[in-house]
Enzyme design. Structure first.
Site, PDB file in Angstrom:
ATOM      1  N   HIS A   1      31.944  38.740  37.346  1.00  0.00           N
ATOM      2  CA  HIS A   1      33.200  39.158  37.980  1.00  0.00           C
ATOM      3  C   HIS A   1      34.379  39.056  37.018  1.00  0.00           C
ATOM      4  O   HIS A   1      34.379  38.238  36.092  1.00  0.00           O
ATOM      5  CB  HIS A   1      33.472  38.412  39.294  1.00  0.00           C
ATOM      6  CG  HIS A   1      33.908  36.985  39.196  1.00  0.00           C
ATOM      7  ND1 HIS A   1      33.263  35.968  39.860  1.00  0.00           N
ATOM      8  CD2 HIS A   1      34.942  36.394  38.557  1.00  0.00           C
ATOM      9  CE1 HIS A   1      33.885  34.824  39.620  1.00  0.00           C
ATOM     10  NE2 HIS A   1      34.895  35.054  38.821  1.00  0.00           N
TER      11      HIS A   1
ATOM     12  N   ASP B   1      44.981  37.118  40.479  1.00  0.00           N
ATOM     13  CA  ASP B   1      44.472  36.830  41.824  1.00  0.00           C
ATOM     14  C   ASP B   1      45.050  35.545  42.417  1.00  0.00           C
ATOM     15  O   ASP B   1      45.708  34.765  41.730  1.00  0.00           O
ATOM     16  CB  ASP B   1      42.934  36.766  41.800  1.00  0.00           C
ATOM     17  CG  ASP B   1      42.392  35.967  40.613  1.00  0.00           C
ATOM     18  OD1 ASP B   1      43.139  35.160  40.030  1.00  0.00           O
ATOM     19  OD2 ASP B   1      41.222  36.148  40.257  1.00  0.00           O
TER      20      ASP B   1
ATOM     21  N   GLU C   1      33.970  40.710  42.740  1.00  0.00           N
ATOM     22  CA  GLU C   1      32.586  40.242  42.760  1.00  0.00           C
ATOM     23  C   GLU C   1      31.630  41.436  42.627  1.00  0.00           C
ATOM     24  O   GLU C   1      32.034  42.588  42.835  1.00  0.00           O
ATOM     25  CB  GLU C   1      32.325  39.520  44.096  1.00  0.00           C
ATOM     26  CG  GLU C   1      33.177  38.274  44.309  1.00  0.00           C
ATOM     27  CD  GLU C   1      32.688  37.055  43.524  1.00  0.00           C
ATOM     28  OE1 GLU C   1      32.150  37.225  42.416  1.00  0.00           O
ATOM     29  OE2 GLU C   1      32.857  35.931  44.042  1.00  0.00           O
TER      30      GLU C   1
HETATM   31  C1  GLP Z   1      37.570  32.487  38.446  1.00  0.00           C
HETATM   32  C2  GLP Z   1      38.785  33.438  38.273  1.00  0.00           C
HETATM   33  C3  GLP Z   1      38.567  34.382  37.124  1.00  0.00           C
HETATM   34  C4  GLP Z   1      37.978  33.592  35.972  1.00  0.00           C
HETATM   35  C5  GLP Z   1      36.566  33.195  36.291  1.00  0.00           C
HETATM   36  C6  GLP Z   1      35.922  32.265  35.273  1.00  0.00           C
HETATM   37  O1  GLP Z   1      36.986  32.474  39.666  1.00  0.00           O
HETATM   38  N1  GLP Z   1      39.150  34.194  39.439  1.00  0.00           N
HETATM   39  O2  GLP Z   1      39.814  34.990  36.765  1.00  0.00           O
HETATM   40  O3  GLP Z   1      37.920  34.394  34.803  1.00  0.00           O
HETATM   41  O4  GLP Z   1      36.454  32.727  37.621  1.00  0.00           O
HETATM   42  O5  GLP Z   1      36.426  30.971  35.350  1.00  0.00           O
HETATM   43  P1  GLP Z   1      36.153  29.848  34.274  1.00  0.00           P
HETATM   44  O6  GLP Z   1      36.987  30.204  33.090  1.00  0.00           O
HETATM   45  O7  GLP Z   1      36.603  28.589  34.937  1.00  0.00           O
HETATM   46  O8  GLP Z   1      34.711  29.883  33.956  1.00  0.00           O
END
Ligand code: GLP
Length: 260
Positions: free
Chosen positions: A138, A67, A143
């Site tokens: 997500h 993304d 979402e």
């Molecule tokens: C983000 C990304 C995801 C990621 C998730 C968790 O928003 N788009 O790909 O897995 O949220 O992030 P974190 O590892 O910082 O908790």
């Protein structure tokens, strides 16, 4: 789903990197789907270490990230282009023509999303899709309420996701409201999906993903339909799993057990 529970975050990260290394060593020209977020930072640091030690072949791989924020150009410090350049592509010295992310600054984000799915297909599809999980379940930026058959497209971010990601942005910056994300169908087409989750904050989402009903309330639950999904957890992220004992019997210390 194969659920691997490791004692702590460092062991979970090492296990996840082992799976990536195995894939690349078996197929150096593999197509990897890559994720961002705090969880992936130690993964990329360790992958770089192992590549520098000559333990994993990286120069022939191709990558597609999950993304990118709509509106952020690749050079913006909080774009996922920058995240990947700083943590993985730069340190590994990868040829930029082999690394792909959706363009957040494309004039027509919907067209960019469609182009991205076509580029993945043209590359032969994703061999290993790396995933993290949001506190609300997500994956990528799919979402809750995302169609489980969704292609890559533009999604509106929830307030919870924008608040969770605000820690990466400066005090005067706002987290973008939209992102281009690989769809659930795109993720399900990968030949192997590997999701890494660490820490207490992920325990509820992990239980909903693995043991809850299949549904758009928890987009990660779509991985229940994936023919080959590996979930790598530390003890804290595994804390709410009802069938934890079973997973630990099947894979003691998160390892493979040989039959017989
Ligand atoms: C983000 C990304 C995801 C990621 C998730 C968790 O928003 N788009 O790909 O897995 O949220 O992030 P974190 O590892 O910082 O908790």
């Amino acid at each position: 789903m194969k659920i691997l529970i490791l004692p702590d975050p460092a062991a979970a990260v090492a296990r996840c990197v082992e799976i990536i290394a195995q894939t690349l060593n078996e197929k150096p020209q593999a197509v990897l789907g890559l994720a961002t977020g705090g969880t992936m930072e130690p993964v990329y640091a360790r992958l770089v270490e192992r590549a520098r030690a000559g333990e994993v072949a990286v120069d022939r791989m191709t990558s597609f990230n999950l993304d990118e924020y709509v509106g952020l150009p690749p050079e913006h410090s909080q774009s996922y282009h920058s995240y990947m350049r700083e943590r993985l592509f730069g340190p590994l010295g990868l040829d930029p023509s082999r690394t792909h992310l959706p363009r957040g600054d494309a004039p027509d984000p919907a067209a960019e999303a469609a182009r991205y799915d076509a580029a993945i297909a043209q590359a032969g599809g994703i061999d290993l899709q790396l995933l993290g999980i949001g506190g609300n379940g997500h994956i990528g930026f799919n979402e809750p309420s995302s169609s489980l058959a969704s292609p890559t497209r533009v999604k509106t971010l929830t307030r919870a996701t924008r608040e969770a990601n605000a820690r990466f942005f400066g005090p005067d910056e706002t987290v973008p409201r939209f992102a281009i994300t690989m769809g659930i169908a795109t993720i399900l087409r990968s030949r192997h999906a590997v999701l890494l989750a660490t820490g207490t904050k992920k325990a509820t989402a992990v239980a909903a993903m693995a043991e809850g009903p299949l549904g758009a309330r928890c987009p990660a639950s779509a991985l229940q339909m994936h023919p080959r999904a590996t979930i790598v957890l530390d003890a804290e992220a595994a804390a709410d799993l009802e069938l934890r004992q079973y997973y630990e019997t099947a894979h003691p210390e998160g390892q493979e057990v040989t039959l017989g």
